[in-house]
Design a protein around this motif. Structure first.
Motif, mmCIF file in Angstrom:
data_model
loop_
_atom_site.group_PDB
_atom_site.id
_atom_site.type_symbol
_atom_site.label_atom_id
_atom_site.label_comp_id
_atom_site.label_asym_id
_atom_site.label_seq_id
_atom_site.Cartn_x
_atom_site.Cartn_y
_atom_site.Cartn_z
ATOM 1 N N GLY A 1 36.173 68.499 61.718
ATOM 2 C CA GLY A 1 35.856 67.510 62.314
ATOM 3 C C GLY A 1 34.507 67.339 62.453
ATOM 4 O O GLY A 1 33.593 66.373 61.985
ATOM 5 N N LEU A 2 33.695 68.390 62.936
ATOM 6 C CA LEU A 2 32.312 68.437 63.233
ATOM 7 C C LEU A 2 31.483 68.349 62.117
ATOM 8 O O LEU A 2 30.442 67.706 61.996
ATOM 9 C CB LEU A 2 32.094 69.284 64.116
ATOM 10 N N TYR A 3 32.021 69.252 61.005
ATOM 11 C CA TYR A 3 30.954 69.053 59.755
ATOM 12 C C TYR A 3 30.953 67.678 59.201
ATOM 13 O O TYR A 3 30.049 67.238 58.897
ATOM 14 C CB TYR A 3 31.732 69.763 58.613
ATOM 15 N N LEU A 4 32.204 67.078 59.301
ATOM 16 C CA LEU A 4 32.154 65.709 58.860
ATOM 17 C C LEU A 4 31.592 64.730 59.589
ATOM 18 O O LEU A 4 30.712 63.713 58.967
ATOM 19 C CB LEU A 4 33.737 65.202 58.662
ATOM 20 N N TYR A 5 31.311 64.620 60.855
ATOM 21 C CA TYR A 5 30.832 63.756 61.848
ATOM 22 C C TYR A 5 29.274 63.905 61.437
ATOM 23 O O TYR A 5 28.372 63.069 61.412
ATOM 24 C CB TYR A 5 30.792 64.051 63.366
ATOM 25 N N SER A 6 28.935 65.307 61.390
ATOM 26 C CA SER A 6 27.448 65.582 60.985
ATOM 27 C C SER A 6 26.965 65.066 59.731
ATOM 28 O O SER A 6 26.102 64.277 59.570
ATOM 29 C CB SER A 6 27.217 67.083 60.829
ATOM 30 N N ALA A 7 28.039 64.966 58.735
ATOM 31 C CA ALA A 7 27.584 64.527 57.287
ATOM 32 C C ALA A 7 27.487 62.643 57.431
ATOM 33 O O ALA A 7 26.631 62.305 56.944
ATOM 34 C CB ALA A 7 28.809 64.765 56.338
ATOM 35 N N ALA A 8 28.390 62.245 58.360
ATOM 36 C CA ALA A 8 28.371 60.832 58.779
ATOM 37 C C ALA A 8 27.042 60.382 59.127
ATOM 38 O O ALA A 8 26.543 59.410 58.948
ATOM 39 C CB ALA A 8 29.596 60.254 59.143
ATOM 40 N N GLU A 9 26.719 61.265 59.849
ATOM 41 C CA GLU A 9 25.439 60.878 61.041
ATOM 42 C C GLU A 9 24.197 60.637 60.129
ATOM 43 O O GLU A 9 23.361 60.028 60.143
ATOM 44 C CB GLU A 9 25.319 62.065 61.894
ATOM 45 N N THR A 10 24.037 61.606 58.940
ATOM 46 C CA THR A 10 23.052 61.468 58.062
ATOM 47 C C THR A 10 22.801 60.022 57.365
ATOM 48 O O THR A 10 22.107 59.645 56.801
ATOM 49 C CB THR A 10 23.063 62.456 56.826
ATOM 50 N N LEU A 11 23.895 59.221 57.555
ATOM 51 C CA LEU A 11 23.986 58.102 56.939
ATOM 52 C C LEU A 11 23.315 56.765 57.959
ATOM 53 O O LEU A 11 23.435 55.748 57.391
ATOM 54 C CB LEU A 11 25.481 57.421 56.203
ATOM 55 N N GLY A 12 23.072 57.399 59.171
ATOM 56 C CA GLY A 12 22.627 56.450 59.899
ATOM 57 C C GLY A 12 23.322 55.890 60.977
ATOM 58 O O GLY A 12 23.273 54.867 61.690
ATOM 59 N N THR A 13 24.547 56.404 61.132
ATOM 60 C CA THR A 13 25.541 56.182 62.266
ATOM 61 C C THR A 13 25.454 57.324 63.270
ATOM 62 O O THR A 13 25.130 58.425 62.851
ATOM 63 C CB THR A 13 26.929 55.855 61.575
ATOM 64 N N SER A 14 25.842 56.673 64.453
ATOM 65 C CA SER A 14 25.707 57.896 65.568
ATOM 66 C C SER A 14 27.102 58.477 65.958
ATOM 67 O O SER A 14 28.015 57.718 65.633
ATOM 68 C CB SER A 14 25.099 57.274 66.841
ATOM 69 N N ARG A 15 27.013 59.667 66.422
ATOM 70 C CA ARG A 15 28.253 60.170 66.737
ATOM 71 C C ARG A 15 28.986 59.413 67.941
ATOM 72 O O ARG A 15 30.269 59.088 67.752
ATOM 73 C CB ARG A 15 27.891 61.326 67.271
#
Lengths: 95, 332
Positions: free
Chosen positions: B95-109
């Motif tokens: 879950g944490l790897y994936l949240y980090s990957a999504a954050e690179t797209l400009g959305t926040s945790r």
């Protein structure tokens, strides 16, 4: 109330002695000690490392992808920087 | 480098002609199997699609800890308990790897978390089913992780760099999850009559929800065509579902268990297993919040978040205090 988010950190792991630390990902933590602890739990569950660096993401400066050509093209035509550019006469050894 | 993806807002929006050129160049990179990285130009709908898919995937990993967490204190031996604990820890990691990957797209945790907790974001329908007995833990590892692996292996080749790298890591860790599940099933299928019945009962309950994990049928899948053109997806939902059935049916037969589908039959010509119609009504119901455990799962996430609030605040207060002290010390 909107909570303040824990800062983002970039994680670098040295997988064994003799190798460089390598970027593996990022995580959120309140401070460096917590970032290292979390990096251990998140990126080293299977003996992936023997050393951890963490850097606050905000402290990293990166080149702009739009500058890619300007930055890296100049090296393209300098083939004389590679040993394969040079002719070594037959019969010459150990060079 | 992940964070710089957040700094995109100040770049001026391209004119319509520029947009066409940028899109063409973008698609050409995709077609050439180049990876797209966080700070590269990308169409807004590509970014949105990825944020939706990666955050849903992350939410699924996080909520996915709950059905198995239910058995951590009830595992039948210390060995099984240690294994299950390691698996649940891995799910948190994924879950944490994936949240980090999504954050690179400009959305926040925080944004993603809010969407999960408010019930706005979706997560895999499978985690809204209850884990009633120990054999369910075997069935989840075997079937649910098996289906997840089938979905995730092609995602390792996804066009978006951070997502594909996260998936490589996830897939490496995931195969032990499936094997430990199959091992539990093997032990139970070879055990007493009662244990064999438990194994069959778990298979009966988890089989169809596992098939639903691949998502709607190709004809009803809104995003498939575009996602395939962008090389986010490499196979359609139905293709992956068929692959899963083909590899899993012989594994069930090996255990002496019966797949709960009267229409299941081997097509001698194609070598594929034909299977019956999925109950899409049930799938829609569970996805829209009316599954057996939706309320319980979200309730557990919400209370974990709320009850952890003081810890997060204390961590930040401590970090602030340490920083102030060290700067005061330097000034002195």
């Amino acid at each position: 109330m909107q909570e303040r988010e824990l800062p983002l950190w970039e994680v670098f792991i040295r997988s064994r002695t003799g190798l460089n630390h390598r970027h593996v990902g990022s995580l959120h933590a309140a401070d460096a000690a917590m970032a290292i602890q979390n990096a251990r739990d998140l990126y080293c569950r299977r003996q992936e490392g023997i050393g951890i660096w963490v850097v606050e993401s905000a402290a990293i400066h990166a080149s702009d992808p739009a500058d890619k050509d300007a930055l890296f093209d100049p090296a393209e035509d300098k083939i004389y920087r590679h040993p394969t550019f040079y002719d070594v006469p037959d019969g010459v050894e150990n060079i | 480098m992940y964070t710089q993806g957040l700094d995109q807002a100040d770049t001026a929006a391209p004119s319509p002609e520029e947009e066409v050129q940028l899109r063409d160049a973008f698609q050409a990179r995709i077609d050439a199997e180049e990876k797209i990285e966080p700070r590269d130009w990308m169409p807004e709908d590509y970014r949105r699609t990825l944020v939706r898919q990666i955050s849903q995937h992350a939410h699924s990993e996080i909520v996915g800890m709950l059905p198995e967490g239910n058995w951590l204190t009830r595992a039948p031996s210390l060995k099984r308990k240690a294994i299950l604990l390691a698996k649940v820890q891995d799910e948190a990691g994924h879950g944490l790897y994936l949240y980090s990957a999504a954050e690179t797209l400009g959305t926040s945790r925080q944004e993603m978390l809010d969407q999960l907790l408010s019930g706005k974001a979706k997560y895999s329908s499978i985690f809204n089913y209850p884990t009633l007995n120990w054999a369910d833990i075997g069935a989840i590892g075997w079937l649910v992780d098996g289906a997840a692996i089938m979905n995730q292996i092609p995602l390792c080749r996804c066009s978006y760099g951070p997502y594909s790298r996260a998936m490589v890591r996830v897939c490496k860790e995931e195969s032990f999850h499936q094997r430990q599940g199959y091992e539990i099933m093997t032990v139970m299928a070879r055990g007493t009559d009662e244990q064999r019945q438990m194994a069959q009962d778990a298979l009966n309950r988890w089989w169809w929800p596992s098939l639903m994990m691949f998502g709607p049928s190709d004809g009803d899948s809104a995003h498939t065509a575009q996602s395939m053109a962008w090389k986010i997806k490499r196979f359609t939902n139905d293709e992956l579902r068929q692959k899963f059935v083909d590899v899993t049916v012989p594994q069930a037969h090996f255990l002496g268990l019966e797949i709960p589908d009267p229409d299941l039959a081997l097509d001698e010509e194609t070598g594929h297993w034909c299977f019956g119609e999925i109950d899409w009504q049930e799938f829609k119901q569970v996805l829209s919040g009316n599954g057996p455990c939706n309320a319980e799962r979200l309730g557990a996430r919400r209370s974990a978040h709320e009850e952890g609030s003081w810890v997060r605040q204390a961590l930040l207060a401590h970090a602030d205090k340490q920083r102030e002290r060290s700067s005061a010390h330097e000034a002195a």
